[in-house]
Enzyme design. Structure first.
Site, PDB file in Angstrom:
ATOM      1  N   GLY A  86       0.837  -1.201   0.000  1.00 40.25           N
ATOM      2  CA  GLY A  86       0.000   0.000   0.000  1.00 40.25           C
ATOM      3  C   GLY A  86       0.869   1.247   0.000  1.00 40.25           C
TER       4      GLY A  86
ATOM      5  NE  ARG B  98      -2.222  -4.358  -0.912  1.00 41.32           N
ATOM      6  CZ  ARG B  98      -1.789  -3.686   0.144  1.00 41.32           C
ATOM      7  NH1 ARG B  98      -0.684  -4.054   0.746  1.00 41.32           N
ATOM      8  NH2 ARG B  98      -2.455  -2.641   0.597  1.00 41.32           N
TER       9      ARG B  98
ATOM     10  CG  ASP C 105       3.177  -6.505   7.399  1.00 42.01           C
ATOM     11  OD1 ASP C 105       2.754  -5.995   6.344  1.00 42.01           O
ATOM     12  OD2 ASP C 105       2.420  -6.977   8.274  1.00 42.01           O
TER      13      ASP C 105
ATOM     14  CB  THR D 251       2.835   0.893   6.073  1.00 40.99           C
ATOM     15  OG1 THR D 251       1.469   0.660   6.454  1.00 40.99           O
ATOM     16  CG2 THR D 251       3.700   0.663   7.294  1.00 40.99           C
TER      17      THR D 251
ATOM     18  CG  ASP E  75      -1.624  -0.055   8.025  1.00 38.49           C
ATOM     19  OD1 ASP E  75      -2.478   0.806   7.763  1.00 38.49           O
ATOM     20  OD2 ASP E  75      -1.499  -1.114   7.379  1.00 38.49           O
TER      21      ASP E  75
ATOM     22  CG  ASP F 254       1.443  -2.497  10.474  1.00 38.74           C
ATOM     23  OD1 ASP F 254       2.247  -1.811   9.816  1.00 38.74           O
ATOM     24  OD2 ASP F 254       0.693  -3.346   9.954  1.00 38.74           O
TER      25      ASP F 254
ATOM     26  NE  ARG G 243      -2.462  -4.672   5.857  1.00 39.13           N
ATOM     27  CZ  ARG G 243      -2.863  -4.990   4.620  1.00 39.13           C
ATOM     28  NH1 ARG G 243      -3.594  -6.044   4.411  1.00 39.13           N
ATOM     29  NH2 ARG G 243      -2.522  -4.260   3.599  1.00 39.13           N
TER      30      ARG G 243
HETATM   31  O1  F6P Z   1      -1.561  -1.176   4.716  1.00 38.57           O
HETATM   32  C1  F6P Z   1      -2.130   0.019   4.321  1.00 38.57           C
HETATM   33  C2  F6P Z   1      -3.621  -0.126   4.103  1.00 38.57           C
HETATM   34  O2  F6P Z   1      -4.136   1.122   3.690  1.00 38.57           O
HETATM   35  C3  F6P Z   1      -4.403  -0.684   5.284  1.00 38.57           C
HETATM   36  O3  F6P Z   1      -4.663   0.297   6.263  1.00 38.57           O
HETATM   37  C4  F6P Z   1      -5.637  -1.206   4.601  1.00 38.57           C
HETATM   38  O4  F6P Z   1      -6.196  -2.253   5.353  1.00 38.57           O
HETATM   39  C5  F6P Z   1      -5.095  -1.717   3.290  1.00 38.57           C
HETATM   40  O5  F6P Z   1      -3.855  -1.073   3.072  1.00 38.57           O
HETATM   41  C6  F6P Z   1      -5.980  -1.495   2.099  1.00 38.57           C
HETATM   42  O6  F6P Z   1      -5.364  -2.089   1.000  1.00 38.57           O
HETATM   43  P1  F6P Z   1      -5.823  -1.854  -0.509  1.00 38.57           P
HETATM   44  O7  F6P Z   1      -5.471  -0.450  -0.898  1.00 38.57           O
HETATM   45  O8  F6P Z   1      -5.057  -2.868  -1.277  1.00 38.57           O
HETATM   46  O9  F6P Z   1      -7.298  -2.068  -0.525  1.00 38.57           O
END
Ligand code: F6P
Length: 324
Positions: free
Chosen positions: A11, A72, A103, A126, A128, A130, A172
């Site tokens: 992300g 991803r 991660d 990120t 998050d 985390d 997340r």
């Molecule tokens: O890891 C960053 C994040 O924005 C999380 O907070 C969220 O759960 C996820 O990515 C959303 O992913 P995507 O943009 O692939 O839907």
């Protein structure tokens, strides 16, 4: 080491561009050739790799998103995919990597290093927050401020109509965005995955709402154990059984991922990017360059992804004490 490459993966987060800029310019400052890999591991497999120069990163320090794009990659999870990626790096003569991501990015980088011995240093990118091994991740501060701005606006209308709002924020499996945006916005409740959510306590307090306050803001981290903000709102509504009380849900979603990075994120990103290149040159491999207590710290990928990063206990106390 003469040639290195940088990529962003997973992300995106505000500040990734500032980090790319710092990697490219530090590398050039140190006399290295530097390449950009587009779309993370996906571009590594598809050989989407281009030389970068000082001017390649002009006018990006202030921009959200990532000029290198992100993805991803599922193919990189396979040994065949990683082999292709390695062959492409070898063909370019790339001897070291800077991986900017979270991660998932570091899990991939760790396996890649173990399989092919390609030196790699990570930067924590990120929203998050985390990742173990850094006080804050690149993009977190911007995301919190974006959420805060949105919650402040919702507070205005919530108060005007005496409504109860459940506001879902990203993160997340982690509650960092919820906690900091909750403290900053003076939320009445904050629900996070790290602690068991006591719906009965929320119900009790909301039943007494008119005696103290007339509206309420409840910030829900998307990974909360009781479900999404909408699910939680419905559970609470069913338990309260008061037709006069009005409930609303807002999911902030991907606005939290975009926007110009804050000063904090730009500085953090620049420091991590510089430290990653310095780390590569000093032989610090398979680790992440983060900032803890104002100092650069290199933490092995295994710890970054394997060790839990707890919420700050004082933050949880603040929410409990100040939301009465
Ligand atoms: O890891 C960053 C994040 O924005 C999380 O907070 C969220 O759960 C996820 O990515 C959303 O992913 P995507 O943009 O692939 O839907």
């Amino acid at each position: 080491m003469k040639k290195i490459a940088v990529f962003t993966s997973g992300g995106d987060s505000p500040g990734m561009n500032a980090c790319v800029r710092a990697v490219v310019r530090t590398a050039i400052f140190k006399g290295l050739e530097v390449y950009g890999i587009y779309r993370g591991y996906e571009g590594m497999i598809e050989n989407d790799i281009k030389r970068m120069y000082t001017y390649s990163v002009s006018n990006i320090v202030q921009r959200g998103g990532t000029i290198l794009k992100s993805a991803r990659s599922t193919e990189f999870r396979t040994p065949e995919g990683r082999k292709k990626a390695y062959e492409n790096l070898k063909a370019h003569g790339i001897e070291g990597l800077v991986a900017i991501g979270g991660d998932g990015t570091f899990t991939g980088a760790k396996i890649f290093y173990e399989e092919f011995g390609i030196p790699v240093v990570g930067c924590p990118g990120t929203i998050d927050n985390d990742i173990y091994g850094t006080d804050y991740t690149i993009g977190f501060d911007t995301a919190v401020n974006t959420a805060l701005d949105a919650i402040d606006k919702i507070r205005d209308t919530a108060a005007a109509h005496d409504r109860i709002f459940f506001i879902e924020v990203m993160g997340r499996d982690a509650g960092f965005i919820a906690v900091e945006s909750g403290i900053g916005s003076g939320a009445e409740f904050v629900m996070v995955p790290e602690t068991a959510t006591d719906l009965d306590a929320v119900v009790k307090s909301l039943k007494n709402l008119r005696k103290t306050k007339t509206s309420s803001i409840i910030v829900v981290a998307e990974g909360d154990d009781e479900g999404s903000a909408e699910v939680i709102m419905n559970k609470v509504k069913d338990k309260i059984k008061d037709k006069k009380k009005e409930f609303k849900v807002t999911t902030l979603g991907h606005i939290q991922r975009g926007g110009n990075p804050t000063a904090r994120d730009r500085v953090l990103a620049s420091r991590c990017g510089m430290a990653a290149v310095e780390g590569l040159l000093e032989g610090k491999f398979a680790c992440m360059a983060g900032i803890m207590n104002q100092e650069v710290v290199y933490t092995p990928f295994g710890d970054c992804i394997g060790k839990e990063k707890p919420l700050i206990q004082d933050h949880l106390k603040l929410i409990e004490y100040l939301s009465i």
